[in-house]
Design a protein around this motif. Structure first.
Motif, mmCIF file in Angstrom:
data_model
loop_
_atom_site.group_PDB
_atom_site.id
_atom_site.type_symbol
_atom_site.label_atom_id
_atom_site.label_comp_id
_atom_site.label_asym_id
_atom_site.label_seq_id
_atom_site.Cartn_x
_atom_site.Cartn_y
_atom_site.Cartn_z
ATOM 1 N N UNK A 153 0.809 -1.224 0.000
ATOM 2 C CA UNK A 153 0.000 0.000 0.000
ATOM 3 C C UNK A 153 0.844 1.276 0.000
ATOM 4 N N UNK A 154 2.100 1.177 0.414
ATOM 5 C CA UNK A 154 2.997 2.335 0.409
ATOM 6 C C UNK A 154 3.732 2.492 -0.920
ATOM 7 N N UNK A 155 3.524 1.543 -1.842
ATOM 8 C CA UNK A 155 4.174 1.612 -3.143
ATOM 9 C C UNK A 155 5.522 0.931 -3.217
ATOM 10 N N UNK A 156 5.900 0.216 -2.151
ATOM 11 C CA UNK A 156 7.174 -0.510 -2.138
ATOM 12 C C UNK A 156 6.961 -1.964 -2.539
ATOM 13 N N UNK A 157 8.008 -2.593 -3.012
ATOM 14 C CA UNK A 157 7.923 -3.994 -3.421
ATOM 15 C C UNK A 157 7.708 -4.884 -2.203
ATOM 16 N N UNK A 158 6.782 -5.804 -2.323
ATOM 17 C CA UNK A 158 6.515 -6.706 -1.200
ATOM 18 C C UNK A 158 7.590 -7.779 -1.071
ATOM 19 N N UNK A 159 8.189 -8.191 -2.180
ATOM 20 C CA UNK A 159 9.214 -9.215 -2.130
ATOM 21 C C UNK A 159 10.290 -8.972 -3.204
ATOM 22 N N UNK A 160 11.179 -8.009 -2.963
ATOM 23 C CA UNK A 160 12.204 -7.715 -3.967
ATOM 24 C C UNK A 160 13.126 -8.901 -4.255
ATOM 25 N N UNK A 161 13.367 -9.734 -3.252
ATOM 26 C CA UNK A 161 14.216 -10.921 -3.450
ATOM 27 C C UNK A 161 13.627 -11.829 -4.513
ATOM 28 N N UNK A 162 12.350 -12.085 -4.415
ATOM 29 C CA UNK A 162 11.675 -12.968 -5.370
ATOM 30 C C UNK A 162 11.692 -12.359 -6.782
ATOM 31 N N UNK A 163 11.494 -11.072 -6.865
ATOM 32 C CA UNK A 163 11.519 -10.403 -8.172
ATOM 33 C C UNK A 163 12.898 -10.546 -8.807
#
Length: 183
Positions: A153-163
């Motif tokens: 909801x803040x616009x940040x990635x929930x899982x950058x590691x997975x991406x």
């Protein structure tokens, strides 16, 4: 040991670049003799180009210009991480590039872009500028897709590691190409 600067091209208060850089910079080819240093343009905080003389003359008057030029000059290569804003790369990244000229010459660079469609246009524009000023830009680019469903909801990635894990093959290819240009 070769030093690669990993340049975060976004300076927005809420940005994905810092998250992605944290993950991406931890990945380097095994048995390589490189050190990756993250350079966050938000922290560098360069004012819009305020040197009275052209950067090609290397007659810097301001401390921030001298410090930036030394940082760029002392590096052996660069990885530019850029978001795509309205079909292009951000002004602070262009500004940072424009502060120097000779310091960039004949050094290898890689481009990683990101955005809802991967940032192809930003990557293409940045490639043109970097090539023009004399950087040896890797043929392989990475374009990371960061759609809204991957953000909180803040616009940040929930899982950058997975991406980032989804781009490991491309990332290794880019790093190997960059390393081959360092020798």
């Amino acid at each position: 040991m070769k030093k690669i600067l990993f340049v975060i091209g976004s300076t927005r208060p809420i940005r994905l670049g810092k998250q992605l850089a944290g993950e991406l910079s931890n990945i380097s080819p095994k048995n390589s003799d490189i050190k990756i240093e993250i350079v966050d343009l938000k922290e560098v905080d360069l004012p819009f180009l305020n040197e009275p003389k052209m950067p090609s003359l290397q007659l810097y008057e301001h401390a921030h210009s001298k410090n930036w030029a030394k940082l760029i000059n002392d590096a052996d290569g660069y990885i530019f991480l850029t978001p795509q804003y309205n079909g292009g790369y951000p002004a602070p990244l262009k500004n940072a590039v424009d502060y120097c000229y000779h310091e960039w010459k004949n050094k290898p660079a890689a481009i990683i872009s990101y955005g809802s469609r991967g940032g192809f246009r930003a990557s293409k524009q940045l490639r043109e500028v970097l090539t023009y000023i004399g950087l040896d830009v890797c043929q392989t680019d990475i374009q990371i897709i960061t759609t809204d469903d991957l953000k909180d909801n803040d616009g940040l990635l929930t899982n950058p590691t997975q991406i980032v894990e989804g781009y490991l093959i491309q990332l290794n290819k880019v790093l190997n190409e960059l390393l081959s240009k360092l020798t």
